[in-house]
Design an enzyme around this catalytic site. Structure first.
Site, PDB file in Angstrom:
ATOM      1  N   LYS A 168      -0.926  -9.708  -3.119  1.00 48.34           N
ATOM      2  CA  LYS A 168      -1.089  -8.535  -3.676  1.00 48.34           C
ATOM      3  C   LYS A 168       0.317  -8.016  -4.267  1.00 48.34           C
ATOM      4  O   LYS A 168       0.004  -7.296  -5.350  1.00 48.34           O
ATOM      5  CB  LYS A 168      -0.909  -7.574  -2.159  1.00 48.34           C
ATOM      6  CG  LYS A 168      -0.809  -6.124  -2.572  1.00 48.34           C
ATOM      7  CD  LYS A 168      -2.076  -5.592  -3.091  1.00 48.34           C
ATOM      8  CE  LYS A 168      -1.858  -4.073  -3.494  1.00 48.34           C
ATOM      9  NZ  LYS A 168      -1.949  -2.918  -2.459  1.00 48.34           N
ATOM     10  N   LYS A 243       6.459   1.558  -5.367  1.00 51.16           N
ATOM     11  CA  LYS A 243       6.657   0.674  -4.161  1.00 51.16           C
ATOM     12  C   LYS A 243       6.246  -0.816  -4.392  1.00 51.16           C
ATOM     13  O   LYS A 243       7.226  -1.430  -4.018  1.00 51.16           O
ATOM     14  CB  LYS A 243       5.922   1.514  -3.135  1.00 51.16           C
ATOM     15  CG  LYS A 243       5.765   0.614  -1.764  1.00 51.16           C
ATOM     16  CD  LYS A 243       4.650   1.167  -0.798  1.00 51.16           C
ATOM     17  CE  LYS A 243       4.214   0.081   0.190  1.00 51.16           C
ATOM     18  NZ  LYS A 243       3.283   0.466   1.055  1.00 51.16           N
TER      19      LYS A 243
END
Length: 296
Positions: A168, A243
């Protein structure tokens, strides 16, 4: 029908839980936010008074939480209340180290565990078209796959514990950097007097093509579904991109990997978010590159 506990009913978790209900599963959920619980209850999710109560009879526990510390805290709270042999799937996007610690905690409590972060945003969560990047044992993946298929269209087993999180953050580092250079190209085209549609027509079918360009073009017009056509409302918020880029940089530092473009992307999104645009779609960084600091 599977008994599922769903911990974290926010912007992503709520539609994912709703799709499990639609698929015929019995979903018992929990969230700390009252409004989130109320909204999820309206989609057929049964709301539990606590995370421990949510997991008490669950065959599968799904978590979708903001950061690694939240995932580890939740695991510490509910693991001993879940039935032995339950499958615990964490769909949050967190750091690889925390993911491995969550696997270890789950294994110590007699659970099967899978890290399974997603790609596709709120739209994909709602439509049930998410991509799941999974890390864990073959057994955990095999048990999880039918359930994940109720929430997504592509389910990939990336390897052992933490591999889903690794996939990811690597994917989103590519996405963040390619969006920036795509925005730079359109901003340059404007200065050169080249129409955005003309640039899109060339680059989208030539060597400059990418997902950032072809599916999420950062200027209004060429791609009707792009957030650029609705004032850069997310979509995928810039704060979330920041993030993920920070997670990628932390991971790179931990293994000594050189990621200069990833680092530059993280710095630029940090400036964009600090300027008050954390809630804008990440493609809205084109306005920052144009020098319009106050643009939304």
């Amino acid at each position: 029908m599977t008994k599922v506990a769903f911990i974290g009913l926010g912007n992503m978790g709520a539609p994912m839980a709703a799709n499990l209900v639609k698929a015929g599963h019995a979903v018992r959920g929990f969230d700390l936010v009252e409004a989130a619980k109320t909204a999820a209850e309206g989609t057929g999710v049964t709301i539990a008074p606590s995370a421990r109560e949510a997991v008490r009879d669950a065959e599968v526990v799904v978590t979708m939480l903001p950061a690694g510390r939240h995932v580890l805290a939740a695991h510490a709270e509910f693991l001993d209340a879940a039935p032995k042999g339950a499958l615990v799937i964490d769909c949050s996007t967190i750091d690889v180290d925390s993911a491995k610690r969550a696997h270890a905690a789950g294994g110590g409590a007699g659970a099967l565990t899978l890290d399974a972060p997603v790609s596709g945003g709120v739209g994909g969560a709602t439509a049930g078209t998410l991509t799941f990047m999974c890390g864990g044992s073959d057994e955990a993946f095999a048990r999880a796959k039918p359930l994940l298929e109720a929430m997504g269209k592509r389910i990939v087993h990336c390897g052992g514990a933490g591999a889903g999180q690794a996939a990811k953050i690597c994917n989103n580092m590519i996405l963040g950097a390619t969006m920036i250079v795509t925005c730079e190209a359109f901003a340059l085209a404007e200065k050169l007097g080249l129409e955005a549609q003309a640039l899109f027509d060339v680059a989208s079918t030539a060597s400059g093509q990418s997902w950032s360009l072809n599916s999420y073009c950062p200027v209004p017009g060429p791609v009707p579904a792009s957030p650029a056509n609705r004032g850069y409302k997310p979509g995928f918020a810039a704060s979330l991109m920041l993030k993920d880029l920070k997670l990628a940089q932390e991971a790179a530092a931990s293994v000594g990997a050189a990621t200069p473009l990833g680092a530059e992307a993280a710095q630029l999104y940090a400036l964009f978010v600090a300027a008050g645009h954390g809630g804008d779609d990440f493609s809205g960084v084109i306005n920052f590159l144009r020098g319009a600091r106050g643009a939304a």
